[in-house]
Design a protein around this motif. Structure first.
Motif, PDB file in Angstrom:
ATOM      1  N   THR A 150      46.782 -13.394  30.903  1.00 20.27           N
ATOM      2  CA  THR A 150      47.618 -13.196  32.069  1.00 20.27           C
ATOM      3  C   THR A 150      47.422 -11.832  32.831  1.00 20.27           C
ATOM      4  O   THR A 150      47.828 -11.623  33.900  1.00 20.27           O
ATOM      5  CB  THR A 150      49.154 -13.201  31.649  1.00 20.27           C
ATOM      6  OG1 THR A 150      49.225 -14.589  30.990  1.00 20.27           O
ATOM      7  CG2 THR A 150      50.091 -13.510  32.714  1.00 20.27           C
ATOM      8  N   THR A 151      47.280 -10.841  31.637  1.00 19.02           N
ATOM      9  CA  THR A 151      47.020  -9.377  32.434  1.00 19.02           C
ATOM     10  C   THR A 151      46.119  -9.276  33.291  1.00 19.02           C
ATOM     11  O   THR A 151      45.857  -8.961  34.586  1.00 19.02           O
ATOM     12  CB  THR A 151      46.853  -8.216  31.405  1.00 19.02           C
ATOM     13  OG1 THR A 151      48.257  -8.447  30.508  1.00 19.02           O
ATOM     14  CG2 THR A 151      46.300  -7.148  31.953  1.00 19.02           C
ATOM     15  N   CYS A 159      44.737 -12.287  34.845  1.00 17.70           N
ATOM     16  CA  CYS A 159      44.762 -13.347  36.004  1.00 17.70           C
ATOM     17  C   CYS A 159      45.883 -13.033  36.737  1.00 17.70           C
ATOM     18  O   CYS A 159      45.978 -13.694  37.883  1.00 17.70           O
ATOM     19  CB  CYS A 159      44.439 -14.794  35.404  1.00 17.70           C
ATOM     20  SG  CYS A 159      45.856 -15.311  34.803  1.00 17.70           S
ATOM     21  N   SER A 160      46.779 -12.184  36.490  1.00 10.82           N
ATOM     22  CA  SER A 160      48.149 -12.035  37.439  1.00 10.82           C
ATOM     23  C   SER A 160      48.254 -10.748  37.508  1.00 10.82           C
ATOM     24  O   SER A 160      48.992 -10.407  38.625  1.00 10.82           O
ATOM     25  CB  SER A 160      49.181 -12.609  36.457  1.00 10.82           C
ATOM     26  OG  SER A 160      49.391 -13.857  36.348  1.00 10.82           O
ATOM     27  N   GLU A 161      47.559  -9.539  37.029  1.00  8.84           N
ATOM     28  CA  GLU A 161      47.689  -8.222  37.308  1.00  8.84           C
ATOM     29  C   GLU A 161      46.770  -7.517  37.942  1.00  8.84           C
ATOM     30  O   GLU A 161      46.527  -6.492  38.517  1.00  8.84           O
ATOM     31  CB  GLU A 161      48.415  -7.657  36.039  1.00  8.84           C
ATOM     32  CG  GLU A 161      49.824  -8.092  35.762  1.00  8.84           C
ATOM     33  CD  GLU A 161      50.415  -7.222  34.595  1.00  8.84           C
ATOM     34  OE1 GLU A 161      50.137  -5.976  34.417  1.00  8.84           O
ATOM     35  OE2 GLU A 161      51.237  -7.729  33.711  1.00  8.84           O
ATOM     36  N   PRO A 187      44.317 -10.952  41.111  1.00  6.86           N
ATOM     37  CA  PRO A 187      45.124 -11.334  42.446  1.00  6.86           C
ATOM     38  C   PRO A 187      45.005 -10.192  43.400  1.00  6.86           C
ATOM     39  O   PRO A 187      45.007 -10.106  44.724  1.00  6.86           O
ATOM     40  CB  PRO A 187      46.312 -11.843  41.826  1.00  6.86           C
ATOM     41  CG  PRO A 187      46.435 -12.111  40.572  1.00  6.86           C
ATOM     42  CD  PRO A 187      45.248 -11.175  39.900  1.00  6.86           C
ATOM     43  N   LEU A 188      44.918  -8.657  42.792  1.00 10.81           N
ATOM     44  CA  LEU A 188      44.947  -7.962  43.800  1.00 10.81           C
ATOM     45  C   LEU A 188      43.444  -7.382  44.230  1.00 10.81           C
ATOM     46  O   LEU A 188      43.474  -6.409  45.321  1.00 10.81           O
ATOM     47  CB  LEU A 188      45.713  -6.717  42.946  1.00 10.81           C
ATOM     48  CG  LEU A 188      47.198  -6.976  42.763  1.00 10.81           C
ATOM     49  CD1 LEU A 188      47.984  -6.166  41.977  1.00 10.81           C
ATOM     50  CD2 LEU A 188      48.115  -6.609  44.106  1.00 10.81           C
ATOM     51  N   GLY A 209      39.937 -11.467  49.689  1.00  9.75           N
ATOM     52  CA  GLY A 209      40.924 -11.939  50.686  1.00  9.75           C
ATOM     53  C   GLY A 209      42.210 -10.641  50.941  1.00  9.75           C
ATOM     54  O   GLY A 209      42.369 -10.372  51.899  1.00  9.75           O
ATOM     55  N   VAL A 210      42.203 -10.117  49.543  1.00  5.40           N
ATOM     56  CA  VAL A 210      43.010  -8.910  49.813  1.00  5.40           C
ATOM     57  C   VAL A 210      42.596  -7.781  50.674  1.00  5.40           C
ATOM     58  O   VAL A 210      43.211  -6.825  51.396  1.00  5.40           O
ATOM     59  CB  VAL A 210      43.443  -8.696  48.492  1.00  5.40           C
ATOM     60  CG1 VAL A 210      44.443  -7.147  48.477  1.00  5.40           C
ATOM     61  CG2 VAL A 210      44.449  -9.660  47.836  1.00  5.40           C
ATOM     62  N   TYR A 221      42.404  -8.380  54.336  1.00  2.27           N
ATOM     63  CA  TYR A 221      43.857  -8.039  54.787  1.00  2.27           C
ATOM     64  C   TYR A 221      44.180  -6.711  54.959  1.00  2.27           C
ATOM     65  O   TYR A 221      44.528  -6.236  56.146  1.00  2.27           O
ATOM     66  CB  TYR A 221      44.780  -8.713  54.020  1.00  2.27           C
ATOM     67  CG  TYR A 221      46.223  -9.041  54.718  1.00  2.27           C
ATOM     68  CD1 TYR A 221      46.821  -9.960  55.237  1.00  2.27           C
ATOM     69  CD2 TYR A 221      47.075  -7.932  54.471  1.00  2.27           C
ATOM     70  CE1 TYR A 221      48.160  -9.818  56.228  1.00  2.27           C
ATOM     71  CE2 TYR A 221      48.567  -7.624  55.154  1.00  2.27           C
ATOM     72  CZ  TYR A 221      48.790  -8.749  55.865  1.00  2.27           C
ATOM     73  OH  TYR A 221      50.208  -8.761  56.632  1.00  2.27           O
ATOM     74  N   LEU A 222      43.938  -5.903  54.003  1.00  5.58           N
ATOM     75  CA  LEU A 222      44.041  -4.360  53.855  1.00  5.58           C
ATOM     76  C   LEU A 222      43.411  -3.843  55.106  1.00  5.58           C
ATOM     77  O   LEU A 222      43.852  -2.880  55.708  1.00  5.58           O
ATOM     78  CB  LEU A 222      43.695  -3.859  52.753  1.00  5.58           C
ATOM     79  CG  LEU A 222      44.742  -3.948  51.295  1.00  5.58           C
ATOM     80  CD1 LEU A 222      44.153  -3.514  50.145  1.00  5.58           C
ATOM     81  CD2 LEU A 222      46.109  -3.325  51.778  1.00  5.58           C
ATOM     82  N   ARG A 273      39.917   3.025  46.121  1.00  4.61           N
ATOM     83  CA  ARG A 273      41.165   3.589  45.155  1.00  4.61           C
ATOM     84  C   ARG A 273      42.101   2.407  44.793  1.00  4.61           C
ATOM     85  O   ARG A 273      42.448   2.402  43.870  1.00  4.61           O
ATOM     86  CB  ARG A 273      41.925   4.497  46.184  1.00  4.61           C
ATOM     87  CG  ARG A 273      41.325   6.121  46.223  1.00  4.61           C
ATOM     88  CD  ARG A 273      42.358   7.302  46.657  1.00  4.61           C
ATOM     89  NE  ARG A 273      42.793   6.636  48.011  1.00  4.61           N
ATOM     90  CZ  ARG A 273      42.353   7.060  49.120  1.00  4.61           C
ATOM     91  NH1 ARG A 273      41.205   7.557  49.175  1.00  4.61           N
ATOM     92  NH2 ARG A 273      42.958   6.853  50.323  1.00  4.61           N
ATOM     93  N   TRP A 274      42.359   1.354  45.893  1.00  9.43           N
ATOM     94  CA  TRP A 274      43.315   0.201  45.516  1.00  9.43           C
ATOM     95  C   TRP A 274      42.670  -0.483  44.323  1.00  9.43           C
ATOM     96  O   TRP A 274      43.415  -0.528  43.545  1.00  9.43           O
ATOM     97  CB  TRP A 274      43.168  -0.558  46.756  1.00  9.43           C
ATOM     98  CG  TRP A 274      43.794  -1.967  46.870  1.00  9.43           C
ATOM     99  CD1 TRP A 274      43.402  -3.039  46.352  1.00  9.43           C
ATOM    100  CD2 TRP A 274      45.291  -2.144  47.123  1.00  9.43           C
ATOM    101  NE1 TRP A 274      44.370  -4.214  46.173  1.00  9.43           N
ATOM    102  CE2 TRP A 274      45.373  -3.723  46.581  1.00  9.43           C
ATOM    103  CE3 TRP A 274      46.229  -1.605  47.589  1.00  9.43           C
ATOM    104  CZ2 TRP A 274      46.508  -4.264  46.913  1.00  9.43           C
ATOM    105  CZ3 TRP A 274      47.478  -2.185  47.643  1.00  9.43           C
ATOM    106  CH2 TRP A 274      47.564  -3.834  47.493  1.00  9.43           C
ATOM    107  N   HIS A 280      43.004   1.493  41.159  1.00 11.28           N
ATOM    108  CA  HIS A 280      44.411   1.559  40.736  1.00 11.28           C
ATOM    109  C   HIS A 280      44.970   0.601  40.175  1.00 11.28           C
ATOM    110  O   HIS A 280      45.689   0.635  38.784  1.00 11.28           O
ATOM    111  CB  HIS A 280      45.323   1.929  41.984  1.00 11.28           C
ATOM    112  CG  HIS A 280      46.741   1.794  41.794  1.00 11.28           C
ATOM    113  ND1 HIS A 280      47.279   3.126  41.153  1.00 11.28           N
ATOM    114  CD2 HIS A 280      47.741   1.025  41.690  1.00 11.28           C
ATOM    115  CE1 HIS A 280      48.780   2.891  41.068  1.00 11.28           C
ATOM    116  NE2 HIS A 280      48.822   1.675  41.331  1.00 11.28           N
ATOM    117  N   TRP A 281      44.753  -1.050  40.496  1.00  9.91           N
ATOM    118  CA  TRP A 281      45.067  -2.047  39.913  1.00  9.91           C
ATOM    119  C   TRP A 281      44.262  -2.234  38.603  1.00  9.91           C
ATOM    120  O   TRP A 281      44.909  -3.020  37.464  1.00  9.91           O
ATOM    121  CB  TRP A 281      45.151  -3.301  40.736  1.00  9.91           C
ATOM    122  CG  TRP A 281      46.281  -2.796  42.144  1.00  9.91           C
ATOM    123  CD1 TRP A 281      45.916  -2.488  43.349  1.00  9.91           C
ATOM    124  CD2 TRP A 281      47.601  -2.507  42.038  1.00  9.91           C
ATOM    125  NE1 TRP A 281      46.900  -2.251  44.030  1.00  9.91           N
ATOM    126  CE2 TRP A 281      48.030  -2.165  43.372  1.00  9.91           C
ATOM    127  CE3 TRP A 281      48.555  -2.508  41.092  1.00  9.91           C
ATOM    128  CZ2 TRP A 281      49.308  -1.751  43.715  1.00  9.91           C
ATOM    129  CZ3 TRP A 281      49.847  -2.084  41.167  1.00  9.91           C
ATOM    130  CH2 TRP A 281      50.353  -1.835  42.647  1.00  9.91           C
TER     131      TRP A 281
END
Lengths: 212, 212
Positions: free
Chosen positions: B98-99, B101-103, B106-107, B111-112, B115-116, B129-130, B133-134
């Motif tokens: 889950t870490t 596939c959910s943290e 997705p970020l 696609g993200v 959008y940014l 950097r984005w 970071h994640w």
């Protein structure tokens, strides 16, 4: 069992619903995310990930991550079942659950909002558009799955894993004023859930840390 | 079975590893995300979510979402097992999965990023950097779980669900030049996986749509 929870965290809310459906008693320990309780030395010893929810079974035996927790509850407390029996039907439920927990919630939470504000000059309006954009992408997929199932709850005549993930996400959508007009099946199922006692018990406003 | 996949999609890569570990034959159908194949009328009939991967079992019987797909494979093709037997150990594996596939994932995806760039004036540097970071937030959690387990693969002496999710994420990290220096256990486990034939077969550069 002790559940470390924050009343308004949608991931905590999921686990509270699952515990209520399984009729499992637990002690509620409030972790105030706005005050930074999750990063305190005391809580880091319980959950080094500094996240809620976490379920403490015994000292040193802690499960984090709501999806892992809900699957553990289903494996160790099988009644009432939260998944259908047939593997293909289980896969359809898990696909919908994943839409919420991998495509909506990770993009629509306080940590991401804070990063957008600090690093990308985000404003209240651009955060609102961000939330609406990702929630809508996910809700379109969920709406289509619910239209196909056509049952009272997400996938059947009793609440299950799909409902556990959907209701807290819709609570967040309403909090951020994301319109649900395009999703009649989502609204219908969430209304049915919110009349069910397990969902009422688990609601943010029923928690000891709800500011009132 | 037909697997709709894009060689570089980390979610497709997960399912290819799981299929290879289970030694399941399938037909590979390339969906080029850069060309927009996922939004074509033909593919929308197969998977209305316009996402890869999707596994077609028979016409009209399609499973989407990599986590749902991997759980379905485990339920319908139990050998070799991808999870340990004890519920608490299974929960620890699922928390790590889950870490990723959910943290992280997705970020950190196209696609993200798009959008940014379009809505938040993101630059190559701010996207970098984005991503860092994640990915770092998630890798710290994974590193701590692997340090605790201390086994050859994520959680044991044979590869399982943790490895299936970790290897594609590390592939992405390297693609985006995110340093892995702080994560010796992640590097060690990924090296072990990449020597395993199921992981080599599933690697992006081994797929028919790899541009070569």
């Amino acid at each position: 069992m002790k559940l470390y929870s924050y009343y308004r965290s949608s991931c905590s809310y999921r686990v509270r619903i699952a515990l209520a459906l399984k009729e499992i008693d637990y002690d509620y320990v409030a972790i105030n995310l706005l005050d930074g309780d999750q990063a305190s030395a005391h809580y880091r010893e319980i959950n080094p990930l500094k996240l809620v929810p976490a379920l403490e079974l015994a000292p040193g035996e802690v499960i984090g991550q709501s999806l892992a927790l809900c699957e553990w509850l289903e494996e160790t407390h099988p009644e009432p079942p939260l998944y259908p029996t047939a593997p293909l039907e289980r896969a359809r439920v898990r696909a919908m659950v994943t839409t919420v927990c991998s495509e909506i919630q990770p993009l629509c939470n306080m940590g991401v909002n804070n990063y957008l504000v600090s690093q990308h000059d985000a404003t209240t309006e651009s955060i609102q558009r961000w939330q609406a954009h990702w929630m809508e992408r996910g809700f379109v997929a969920v709406e289509s799955a619910l239209a196909e199932s056509g049952t009272e709850f997400c996938f059947g005549s009793t609440p299950g894993m799909g409902d556990i993930f959907l209701v807290p996400q819709v609570y967040n959508a309403r909090r951020f004023k994301v319109s649900l007009d395009a999703y009649p099946n989502i609204q219908r199922v969430v209304d049915a859930c919110n009349k069910h006692p397990a969902f009422s018990t688990a609601a943010p406003e029923q928690q000891p840390d709800y500011p009132g």
